[in-house]
Design a protein around this motif. Structure first.
Motif, PDB file in Angstrom:
ATOM      1  N   LEU A   1      14.484   2.549  -9.229  1.00 58.86           N
ATOM      2  CA  LEU A   1      13.100   2.358  -9.296  1.00 58.86           C
ATOM      3  C   LEU A   1      11.723   3.887  -9.422  1.00 58.86           C
ATOM      4  CD1 LEU A   1      11.644   0.255  -9.491  1.00 58.86           C
ATOM      5  CD2 LEU A   1      11.174  -0.066  -7.090  1.00 58.86           C
ATOM      6  N   ARG A   2      12.537   4.683  -8.263  1.00 59.87           N
ATOM      7  CA  ARG A   2      11.507   5.668  -8.052  1.00 59.87           C
ATOM      8  C   ARG A   2      11.534   5.945  -9.101  1.00 59.87           C
ATOM      9  NH1 ARG A   2      14.675   5.953  -3.169  1.00 59.87           N
ATOM     10  NH2 ARG A   2      14.238   5.204  -1.889  1.00 59.87           N
ATOM     11  N   ASP A   3      12.774   6.955  -9.258  1.00 64.16           N
ATOM     12  CA  ASP A   3      12.215   7.833 -11.044  1.00 64.16           C
ATOM     13  C   ASP A   3      11.339   6.578 -12.337  1.00 64.16           C
ATOM     14  OD1 ASP A   3      13.965   9.595  -9.557  1.00 64.16           O
ATOM     15  OD2 ASP A   3      15.920   8.734 -11.038  1.00 64.16           O
ATOM     16  N   LEU A   4      12.239   5.376 -12.485  1.00 63.26           N
ATOM     17  CA  LEU A   4      10.723   4.835 -13.250  1.00 63.26           C
ATOM     18  C   LEU A   4       9.157   4.849 -13.491  1.00 63.26           C
ATOM     19  CD1 LEU A   4      13.473   1.788 -13.556  1.00 63.26           C
ATOM     20  CD2 LEU A   4      12.647   4.001 -15.593  1.00 63.26           C
ATOM     21  N   ILE A   5       9.060   4.970 -11.424  1.00 63.87           N
ATOM     22  CA  ILE A   5       8.235   4.492 -10.984  1.00 63.87           C
ATOM     23  C   ILE A   5       7.243   5.858 -11.925  1.00 63.87           C
ATOM     24  CG2 ILE A   5       6.374   4.955  -9.442  1.00 63.87           C
ATOM     25  CD1 ILE A   5       8.481   2.758  -7.821  1.00 63.87           C
ATOM     26  N   SER A   6       8.248   7.262 -11.237  1.00 60.19           N
ATOM     27  CA  SER A   6       7.248   8.500 -11.126  1.00 60.19           C
ATOM     28  C   SER A   6       7.310   8.351 -12.764  1.00 60.19           C
ATOM     29  CB  SER A   6       8.209   9.851 -10.737  1.00 60.19           C
ATOM     30  OG  SER A   6       7.987  11.235 -11.225  1.00 60.19           O
ATOM     31  N   SER A   7       7.895   8.029 -13.323  1.00 62.01           N
ATOM     32  CA  SER A   7       7.770   8.545 -15.215  1.00 62.01           C
ATOM     33  C   SER A   7       6.578   7.730 -15.438  1.00 62.01           C
ATOM     34  CB  SER A   7       9.289   8.135 -15.877  1.00 62.01           C
ATOM     35  OG  SER A   7       8.410   8.067 -17.656  1.00 62.01           O
ATOM     36  N   LEU A   8       6.320   5.985 -15.346  1.00 60.40           N
ATOM     37  CA  LEU A   8       5.286   5.705 -15.760  1.00 60.40           C
ATOM     38  C   LEU A   8       3.882   6.015 -14.578  1.00 60.40           C
ATOM     39  CD1 LEU A   8       3.957   3.496 -16.206  1.00 60.40           C
ATOM     40  CD2 LEU A   8       4.584   2.380 -14.611  1.00 60.40           C
ATOM     41  N   GLU A   9       4.095   6.752 -13.815  1.00 53.61           N
ATOM     42  CA  GLU A   9       2.622   7.687 -13.190  1.00 53.61           C
ATOM     43  C   GLU A   9       1.415   8.768 -13.604  1.00 53.61           C
ATOM     44  OE1 GLU A   9       3.684   7.805  -9.487  1.00 53.61           O
ATOM     45  OE2 GLU A   9       2.848   5.990  -8.509  1.00 53.61           O
ATOM     46  N   GLU A  10       3.691   9.486 -14.571  1.00 51.18           N
ATOM     47  CA  GLU A  10       3.264  10.350 -15.479  1.00 51.18           C
ATOM     48  C   GLU A  10       2.304  10.470 -16.398  1.00 51.18           C
ATOM     49  OE1 GLU A  10       7.196  12.543 -15.686  1.00 51.18           O
ATOM     50  OE2 GLU A  10       6.900  12.870 -13.666  1.00 51.18           O
ATOM     51  N   LYS A  11       3.427   9.044 -17.498  1.00 55.72           N
ATOM     52  CA  LYS A  11       2.886   8.641 -18.417  1.00 55.72           C
ATOM     53  C   LYS A  11       1.079   7.915 -18.648  1.00 55.72           C
ATOM     54  CE  LYS A  11       7.459   8.429 -20.413  1.00 55.72           C
ATOM     55  NZ  LYS A  11       8.161   7.190 -20.499  1.00 55.72           N
TER      56      LYS A  11
ATOM     57  N   LYS B   1       0.237  -1.294  -0.057  1.00 53.87           N
ATOM     58  CA  LYS B   1       0.103   0.259  -0.284  1.00 53.87           C
ATOM     59  C   LYS B   1       0.871   0.836   0.161  1.00 53.87           C
ATOM     60  CE  LYS B   1      -3.862  -1.957   1.940  1.00 53.87           C
ATOM     61  NZ  LYS B   1      -4.755  -2.234   3.163  1.00 53.87           N
ATOM     62  N   LYS B   2       1.916   0.998   0.472  1.00 51.45           N
ATOM     63  CA  LYS B   2       2.804   2.393   0.342  1.00 51.45           C
ATOM     64  C   LYS B   2       3.526   2.383  -0.718  1.00 51.45           C
ATOM     65  CE  LYS B   2       7.059   4.316   4.220  1.00 51.45           C
ATOM     66  NZ  LYS B   2       7.421   4.252   5.447  1.00 51.45           N
ATOM     67  N   PHE B   3       4.403   1.653  -0.746  1.00 52.87           N
ATOM     68  CA  PHE B   3       5.124   1.601  -2.640  1.00 52.87           C
ATOM     69  C   PHE B   3       4.555   0.536  -3.192  1.00 52.87           C
ATOM     70  CE2 PHE B   3       7.983   1.494   0.769  1.00 52.87           C
ATOM     71  CZ  PHE B   3       8.399   3.289   1.012  1.00 52.87           C
ATOM     72  N   ARG B   4       4.481   1.202  -4.781  1.00 53.63           N
ATOM     73  CA  ARG B   4       3.872   0.896  -5.817  1.00 53.63           C
ATOM     74  C   ARG B   4       4.797  -0.478  -6.179  1.00 53.63           C
ATOM     75  NH1 ARG B   4       1.755   3.431 -11.534  1.00 53.63           N
ATOM     76  NH2 ARG B   4       0.758   1.476 -12.361  1.00 53.63           N
ATOM     77  N   TYR B   5       5.711  -0.033  -6.740  1.00 55.13           N
ATOM     78  CA  TYR B   5       6.527  -1.184  -6.605  1.00 55.13           C
ATOM     79  C   TYR B   5       7.754  -1.519  -5.540  1.00 55.13           C
ATOM     80  CZ  TYR B   5       4.617  -1.255 -11.509  1.00 55.13           C
ATOM     81  OH  TYR B   5       3.783  -1.160 -12.388  1.00 55.13           O
ATOM     82  N   GLU B   6       8.289  -2.496  -5.638  1.00 54.00           N
ATOM     83  CA  GLU B   6       9.482  -2.771  -4.532  1.00 54.00           C
ATOM     84  C   GLU B   6       9.481  -4.400  -5.100  1.00 54.00           C
ATOM     85  OE1 GLU B   6       8.175  -1.991  -0.028  1.00 54.00           O
ATOM     86  OE2 GLU B   6       6.348  -3.599  -1.163  1.00 54.00           O
ATOM     87  N   ILE B   7      11.504  -4.486  -5.124  1.00 59.72           N
ATOM     88  CA  ILE B   7      12.000  -5.517  -5.826  1.00 59.72           C
ATOM     89  C   ILE B   7      11.914  -6.074  -4.111  1.00 59.72           C
ATOM     90  CG2 ILE B   7      14.225  -5.939  -6.332  1.00 59.72           C
ATOM     91  CD1 ILE B   7      14.739  -3.354  -7.226  1.00 59.72           C
TER      92      ILE B   7
END
Length: 173
Positions: A140-150, A104-110
């Motif tokens: 990973l946070r940068d990739l998630i942020s990019s995905l969410e913006e798109k 719930k806290k993080f969309r993706y975790e490794i």
């Protein structure tokens, strides 16, 4: 859309089988409920249903809305970038590495086996579950942020299509 089809068939069947003495009832089961099958067929040609977050979302079929298609391609590319990043992590740390999507806290975790040693400067421990550790990295946070913006841009591109669908449906009233 299937519910509208079933309702349309039900009303037409009832109208044909029962003798209606009341003019008002005749109107309710006849002229006031037009045949929606042609417009439903038209919509079926324009819409594809995509699973998103456990529910189905309508979106234009490929080629119908070039702006939406371009935004959708960008979202898919962002997801591919996330998958490629995970593959890099697997090569470096462990073949058992995978993404955890349920937090719930993080969309993706490794998620890595607890025995795997990681660079604490790059991998930030976010949680521990049954012999497994979950991490996030700056990349990973940068990739998630990019995905969410798109994804947000994609949602904005979907709005005109949905308005157009409602507008077309409204014309049939």
């Amino acid at each position: 859309m299937e519910t509208f089809r079933e309702l349309n068939v039900t009303v037409k069947t009832l109208s044909a089988k029962i003798s209606v003495k009341s003019e008002r009832m005749s109107q309710l089961t006849g002229d006031l409920f037009p045949d929606y099958i042609p417009i439903l067929d038209e919509f079926a040609e324009m819409i594809t249903w995509k699973n998103a977050g456990g529910h189905k979302v309508p979106e234009p079929k490929l080629g119908l809305d070039p702006e939406f298609d371009a935004c959708n391609d960008q979202v898919e590319q962002a997801k591919t970038d996330l998958d490629e990043y995970l593959e890099d992590v697997k090569k470096i740390l462990s073949k058992e590495a995978k993404y955890n999507y349920s937090s719930k806290k993080f969309r993706y975790e490794i998620e890595l086996p607890g025995k795997v040693e990681v660079d604490d400067d790059n991998f930030v421990l976010t949680s521990k579950v049954q012999g497994k550790n979950r991490y996030q990295t700056d990349e990973l946070r940068d990739l998630i942020s990019s995905l969410e913006e798109k994804e947000e841009i994609l949602n904005q591109a979907l709005a005109p299509f949905i308005r157009g669908i409602f507008g077309r449906f409204y014309k049939y009233r």
